[in-house]
Design a protein around this motif. Structure first.
Motif, short mmCIF file in Angstrom:
data_model
loop_
_atom_site.label_atom_id
_atom_site.label_comp_id
_atom_site.label_asym_id
_atom_site.label_seq_id
_atom_site.Cartn_x
_atom_site.Cartn_y
_atom_site.Cartn_z
N UNK A 102 0.33 -1.51 -0.20
CA UNK A 102 0.23 -0.41 -0.05
C UNK A 102 1.07 1.15 -0.29
N UNK A 108 0.88 11.34 -3.12
CA UNK A 108 -0.51 11.22 -2.11
C UNK A 108 -1.22 11.99 -1.90
N UNK A 115 -4.40 2.79 -3.40
CA UNK A 115 -6.22 1.98 -3.21
C UNK A 115 -6.55 2.26 -3.57
N UNK A 116 -6.50 4.30 -4.00
CA UNK A 116 -7.54 5.12 -4.47
C UNK A 116 -7.35 5.14 -6.11
N UNK A 148 -9.82 -3.09 -3.28
CA UNK A 148 -8.99 -2.33 -2.30
C UNK A 148 -8.83 -2.71 -1.36
N UNK A 149 -10.03 -3.56 -0.54
CA UNK A 149 -9.11 -4.21 0.57
C UNK A 149 -7.74 -4.37 0.39
N UNK A 152 -2.40 -3.01 0.97
CA UNK A 152 -1.88 -2.76 2.51
C UNK A 152 -2.05 -3.76 2.90
#
Lengths: 352, 490
Positions: A102, A108, A115-116, A148-149, A152
């Motif tokens: 992530x 940023x 993730x965005x 997106x989960x 990271x």
């Protein structure tokens, strides 16, 4: 090359025999996360290549083992960039490893995080099932946002096989300005700029100097530069790259590196110097041995969290402790993806 | 009271009554009717009761009583959803968050707002406007829809191409799980530790938790804004113009397309000055500094002309801009005046497939004898075909639904999704069987169980049972892997 079938076979066998797998890209980010006893390696590097790239649709689909270098070269040909500007930490760094960690870079706080920009993934869960979530379109609310989960999650929920990322046009022009300012004033200044419609794309403070990068249409950058003022930094690209890759002087040497993520406008913290600040005040770095609990206490007070990013003894926890209900929930989630706990167990937290 | 009554139910209602003030519980049938559906009014059911708590403690109390009696809970915001997500489930209560409508704090230094879930989307931007800030996601229903509902659906809006969806603009949530346990997810700091539960909550349609507080990211209001209206003699030309703009490295703040039927309907309704004779129009919003806008405007105008735009109108003043957008934002109700009923679809497709998808929709329109108006978030590939029908004519509703299901399967076949922003709710459960394999659906169910092992939050919504998909036996067009026979012909 598509090695999906081989990878699936290996995960299936590991699942059948409850054997721990250690997901491995190029190893450029092996320093990150808890130190765990390595299990059998699941080698991702061969599973590489761009699957689909449509510059005018603003997405790229690629296999997880593709190197960031290859990815960026392809995007550059079409005049596009990965907007979250990820650090490489190694020439062979892969996109899969970058997303598993992530990691995002200087852009940023102004453009969004790793993730965005994830639109979809194909993954192997802990039972060796190949699953797809999300897709190649920007709007998609069918099913939970598993794509997106996974960003990271340090490989503890699933093995990323393929990802689709949103990409953006490269800004026409960039300009970096430097002003001499003490820390407290610099934090206020960065947040005041962020509250105005200025084309800011990066900010940092170190050793009494504030650095601000502007990106966008040439006219917009010029106008904003005049408004903000300061000295123009030559060799600005090298400056931001060194910062991103932690090659800047502050990061030299073996002393431990701590990362504090805070509400950006938090004032200077009662902590030992030196400090390097990025992300408009939202990301602050400290060097040397620190009392982890004390540091986490200070970070929490300012709405954030503290991570042992590199060095020291990483066999304990390195990430900020989770509240008991959140940890319990994340343990259940881990089980939902990896019922036998074979995927990178313990890399994120001992209990996951 | 709806349902069969019985002593277990009486005991449950007694317990709810004891947990809530008098004005926070509805149990008489006449009081329940306003809650029998959401914006998808063809799907109706009466709830067991409606709880209208005033604060988090009362929400928590409701969840604990429901846990004790094993009763399902359907969370509800403003009820503007279009997929039946807030439709009462059998044997469940409706939990309205409408009374949690306080703006708790605005943090100007960190550019964020902490609000309760019942706050209306537009009210947030209006409140922080004097500070030069706003909340970016702006779904067309923003005057009425609540921020809690936006989280549940991961709402977008006409500006999401440049400024993102709800998932990109929420920093933190306070959530109660099915048993009423309080969870703090995310924070004002970047990248929360552990799994990204914030992303998982977005668009989870009330199945994973009940949101009781949201911390939102605020952005500076752009210095200048202008809107370009361009008319085209074909939708293909308009779609090509969109691709050309993006390929030129320009990301407009908004980029919308309407087809002829939608244009006429909107023009009759709001008199925005849309050209009635155009086959398609594009609305393109640019924002930035004055100097930047001049350069961009020139580039966009050239591209539009190169791609055959017949007429180009530029709105610089706020009044004209808002009027041009009003036509677009009112497109649904405007089309609603063309027929007694309309069925609104919400598929996403890769933009380059637009022409063939629209051609296929036109062919099916003729086949079913039902007119279709198309409204398209062109920048992000989100297509809203509005199927016109009359529920009073036998079998027209069924025909509209069958037509709609085929459109969604086509979206999946060309590499898109069955829902861009309206959610699955109850409406698209069958279409989910086309988009996901049984293994993928099983994974989604396991995620649900990690949050809500008894399956009591918004039961029966968003993710179909494997049994349902098997029974449906629908043709599975999964990620375009299986050929879609009609596709070969255009």
């Amino acid at each position: 090359m598509d090695q999906r079938v081989i990878l699936q076979e290996q995960v299936r066998e590991a699942y059948a025999q409850s054997r721990v797998l250690h997901i491995q890209g190029s190893g450029s980010k092996a320093f990150y996360g808890r130190r765990v006893r390595h299990g059998e390696p699941l080698r991702m590097r061969g599973h590489q290549g761009v699957v689909d790239y449509e510059p005018s649709e603003l997405f790229i689909t690629l296999r997880a083992g593709t190197t960031l270098q290859n990815l960026q070269a392809q995007l550059a040909e079409a005049g596009q960039i990965l907007p979250f500007e990820p650090p490489f930490f190694g020439a062979e760094a892969t996109i899969g490893g970058t997303l598993a960690c992530g990691f995002s870079g200087p852009r940023r706080p102004y453009a969004g995080s790793a993730r965005d920009y994830v639109l979809g993934v194909q993954l192997l869960n802990g039972q060796g099932e190949i699953l797809r979530f999300g897709g190649q379109v920007m709007k998609n609310v069918a099913g939970y946002d598993v794509s997106r989960l996974l960003v990271g999650s340090l490989g503890t929920l699933g093995v990323l096989l393929e990802v689709t990322l949103k990409v953006l046009p490269r800004p026409e022009q960039e300009l970096t300005l430097v002003q001499e300012l003490p820390m407290a004033a610099a934090i206020i200044q960065m947040n005041q700029w962020a509250a105005q419609p200025l084309p800011v794309s990066a900010s940092a403070w170190y050793d009494n100097y504030l650095y601000l990068r502007l990106s966008g249409a040439a006219k917009a950058v010029e106008a904003a530069g005049r408004k903000i003022g300061g000295e123009v930094l030559s060799a600005a690209d090298a400056f931001w790259t060194d910062l991103r890759e932690q090659r800047h002087g502050f990061f030299q040497g073996d002393a431990s590196l701590w990362r504090l993520a805070l509400a950006p406008a938090s004032p200077p913290l009662p902590l030992p110097e030196p400090t390097l600040i990025e992300w408009g005040g939202g990301q602050r770095w400290l060097r040397g041995h620190q009392d982890a609990a004390a540091l986490q206490g200070v970070a929490a007070k300012y709405g954030g969290h503290a991570t042992l990013f590199r060095g020291e003894d990483a066999s304990g926890e390195v990430f900020h402790p989770l509240s008991p209900p959140l940890l319990a929930l994340q343990q259940r989630l881990k089980k939902a993806f990896d019922p036998r706990g074979i995927l990178n167990p313990g890399r994120l937290y001992a209990a996951l | 009271m709806a349902g069969d009554g019985g002593s277990g139910q009486d005991a449950f209602l007694d317990a709810l009554r004891a947990a809530l003030p008098d004005d926070a519980l509805l149990i008489h049938e006449e009081d329940l009717h306003p809650y029998e559906c959401d914006g998808l009014s063809v799907l109706k059911a009466l709830p067991l009761a409606v709880a209208l708590p005033h604060n988090r403690e009362q929400v928590q109390a409701v969840l604990k009583v429901c846990e004790q009696f094993g009763i399902g809970v359907v969370p509800r915001g403003a009820g503007t959803g279009l997929s039946g997500g807030a439709r009462p489930s059998a044997g469940a209560i409706v939990l309205s968050l409408a009374r949690l409508k306080q703006m708790l704090a605005v943090d100007t230094h960190n550019r964020s707002a902490r609000v309760q879930p019942g706050v209306r989307n537009l009210a947030i931007s209006e409140a922080v406007r004097p500070l030069g800030l706003y909340y970016a996601p702006d779904p067309s229903s923003q005057i009425a829809c609540t921020i809690g509902g936006n989280v549940a659906e991961n709402s977008g809006g006409v500006h999401c191409l440049k400024y993102g969806l709800t998932v990109h603009n929420v920093l933190a949530l306070e959530v109660l799980d099915a048993s009423g346990e309080l969870l703090h997810i995310g924070s004002q700091a970047p990248d929360s530790p552990g799994y990204d539960l914030l992303a998982l909550m977005m668009g989870s349609e009330g199945l994973l938790g009940v949101v009781t507080e949201c911390t939102l990211r605020l952005l500076p209001v752009p210095e200048n804004t202008l809107v370009i209206l361009a008319a085209f003699s074909s939708v293909v030309a308009a779609a090509d113009a969109v691709s050309a703009i993006i390929a030129a490295g320009i990301i407009p703040a908004g980029l919308e397309m309407m087809d002829q039927l939608a244009i006429t309907a909107a023009e009759d309704f709001v008199h925005a000055g849309y050209p009635r004779d155009a086959a398609a129009i594009l609305l393109c919003e640019l924002d930035g500094s004055e100097a930047e806008l001049q350069v961009r405007l020139h580039a966009v105008e050239n591209l539009l002309e190169e791609h055959g735009a017949g007429s180009i109108r530029i709105a610089r003043d706020a009044e004209t801009r808002l009027l041009l957008w009003k036509g677009r934002k009112a497109a649904f109700p405007a089309v609603g005046r063309l027929a007694p009923d309309y069925y609104c679809m919400d598929g996403t497709i890769p933009r380059k497939r637009l022409a063939e998808v629209l051609e296929q929709i036109a062919a099916w329109s003729a086949e079913y004898g039902l007119q279709v108006a198309n409204v398209f978030h062109a920048g992000d590939g989100n297509l809203h075909p509005l199927i016109l029908y009359d529920a009073n004519i036998d079998s027209q509703l069924q025909a509209a639904e069958a037509f709609g299901q085929r459109i969604l399967e086509l979206c999946v076949a060309v590499g898109g999704s069955i829902t861009g922003e309206h959610g699955v709710g109850v409406e698209k459960l069958d279409s989910m069987c086309a988009q996901f394999t049984p293994a993928e659906l099983a994974q989604l169910h396991r995620i649900k169980a990690a949050f809500d092992p008894e399956g009591r939050l918004n039961p029966g919504k968003a993710v179909p049972s494997l049994h349902r998909c098997a029974e449906l036996g629908a043709m599975h067009v999964h990620h375009g892997q299986l050929p879609f026979p009609e596709l070969e012909r255009f």
